[in-house]
Scaffold this motif. Structure first.
Motif, PDB file in Angstrom:
ATOM      1  N   ILE A 290       0.865  -1.183   0.000  1.00 35.53           N
ATOM      2  CA  ILE A 290       0.000   0.000   0.000  1.00 35.53           C
ATOM      3  C   ILE A 290       0.893   1.222   0.000  1.00 35.53           C
ATOM      4  O   ILE A 290       1.486   1.597   1.022  1.00 35.53           O
ATOM      5  CB  ILE A 290      -0.939   0.014   1.221  1.00 35.53           C
ATOM      6  CG1 ILE A 290      -1.791  -1.260   1.248  1.00 35.53           C
ATOM      7  CG2 ILE A 290      -1.829   1.257   1.203  1.00 35.53           C
ATOM      8  CD1 ILE A 290      -2.621  -1.407   2.506  1.00 35.53           C
ATOM      9  N   GLY A 291       1.039   1.870  -1.146  1.00 36.83           N
ATOM     10  CA  GLY A 291       1.898   3.030  -1.249  1.00 36.83           C
ATOM     11  C   GLY A 291       1.286   4.251  -0.589  1.00 36.83           C
ATOM     12  O   GLY A 291       0.071   4.446  -0.614  1.00 36.83           O
ATOM     13  N   ARG A 292       2.157   5.115  -0.027  1.00 46.59           N
ATOM     14  CA  ARG A 292       1.688   6.327   0.646  1.00 46.59           C
ATOM     15  C   ARG A 292       2.169   7.592  -0.061  1.00 46.59           C
ATOM     16  O   ARG A 292       2.016   8.696   0.470  1.00 46.59           O
ATOM     17  CB  ARG A 292       2.122   6.318   2.114  1.00 46.59           C
ATOM     18  CG  ARG A 292       1.619   5.101   2.864  1.00 46.59           C
ATOM     19  CD  ARG A 292       1.886   5.180   4.354  1.00 46.59           C
ATOM     20  NE  ARG A 292       1.519   3.925   5.008  1.00 46.59           N
ATOM     21  CZ  ARG A 292       0.278   3.600   5.358  1.00 46.59           C
ATOM     22  NH1 ARG A 292      -0.725   4.412   5.096  1.00 46.59           N
ATOM     23  NH2 ARG A 292       0.031   2.448   5.957  1.00 46.59           N
TER      24      ARG A 292
ATOM     25  N   SER B 145       6.204   5.282  -4.142  1.00 46.51           N
ATOM     26  CA  SER B 145       6.039   3.946  -3.555  1.00 46.51           C
ATOM     27  C   SER B 145       4.814   3.244  -4.123  1.00 46.51           C
ATOM     28  O   SER B 145       4.792   2.009  -4.250  1.00 46.51           O
ATOM     29  CB  SER B 145       5.937   4.043  -2.030  1.00 46.51           C
ATOM     30  OG  SER B 145       4.803   4.800  -1.633  1.00 46.51           O
ATOM     31  N   SER B 146       3.804   4.000  -4.512  1.00 49.67           N
ATOM     32  CA  SER B 146       2.617   3.395  -5.126  1.00 49.67           C
ATOM     33  C   SER B 146       2.963   2.784  -6.475  1.00 49.67           C
ATOM     34  O   SER B 146       2.514   1.673  -6.811  1.00 49.67           O
ATOM     35  CB  SER B 146       1.518   4.442  -5.292  1.00 49.67           C
ATOM     36  OG  SER B 146       1.082   4.935  -4.045  1.00 49.67           O
TER      37      SER B 146
END
Length: 256
Positions: free
Chosen positions: A182-184, A188-189
């Motif tokens: 779960i990217g923030r 990272s997503s």
């Protein structure tokens, strides 16, 4: 002992190996430049050899596999001028030791032939070779050692580049594994979508092949991006980074 130079030209990178007999003693990876001249390639190889203490003409034979057609004539000229050798070019008419069951065998990429030949000798059949390059390819070999077909999907880097080039706000990213699926943030997503997504793509295609054939294949990964996927795939059993180079060396032996 013969020294055989093997060269696997991909769309993005070119893998080069030098064998002494059956042993891969040196290997290099360079960028594939479609407009590189024969002199540039010849001097590059000479410099790579010189860095290892080899001078003059250190090779007894040369094998080329290329999925970039303009490179073949350039490379053949380079071999003649700098090494006084005629390369064995992987393509129709050469001995492979395997039966290619494609609708038109000429349509099979030289890299996939090299992978199939290397996999048959090193692992036996049935085997699936997952090659993570510019494209992600799956080469399927049955229990008799026959090439029966495969799958072609986008590549890891190609997918990342497409997101950057065809969206207004997504950035160019480094291909590393994020801490969470779960990217923030956008970076990272994207990393989660690409790394975990392609690992699941590998597992999903392998599962479908097993279900369709009712055969449990050994699954071997190779290619420059395979290390990004190996820790997150549930089906990759082996990683063989130089599989195509070993296949090219075997092709040399079969044709000489």
């Amino acid at each position: 002992m013969n020294r055989i130079l093997v060269v696997d030209v991909g769309n993005t990178n070119t893998s080069i190996g030098l064998f002494e007999g059956t042993n891969l003693v040196y290997d290099w990876r360079v960028s594939t430049l479609k407009d590189r001249t024969s002199d540039e390639m010849g001097l590059l190889l000479k410099m790579l050899f010189a860095d290892k203490g080899m001078r003059g003409n250190p090779v007894d034979g040369i094998v080329l596999a290329s999925v970039v057609p303009p490179v073949v004539s350039m490379f053949a000229e380079m071999c003649r001028r700098y090494f006084h050798r005629h390369p064995l070019v992987v393509g129709p008419g050469i001995k492979t030791g395997i039966l290619v069951k494609y609708e038109n065998p000429r349509d099979v990429g030289a890299d996939r032939i090299a992978n199939a030949v290397g996999a048959v000798q090193r692992y036996g059949g049935p085997v699936i070779v997952v090659d993570a390059r510019t494209a992600t390819t799956f080469t399927v070999v049955n229990e008799a050692g026959h090439y029966v077909g495969g799958v072609i999907a986008p590549g890891v880097q190609s997918a990342a580049d497409a997101l950057f080039q065809h969206t207004a706000k997504l950035p160019s990213i480094a291909l590393t594994t994020p801490e969470s699926v779960i990217g923030r943030n956008p970076v990272s997503s994207m990393q989660a979508g690409i790394i975990f997504g392609f690992a699941d793509l590998v597992d999903g295609i392998v599962r479908r092949i097993h279900e369709e054939t009712h055969i449990k294949h050994r699954v071997v990964g190779t290619g420059p991006y395979i290390d990004l996927l190996r820790a997150h795939s549930r089906t990759l059993e082996d990683v063989d980074p130089h599989l195509s180079l070993h296949g090219l060396r075997i092709l040399w032996d079969l044709n000489h």
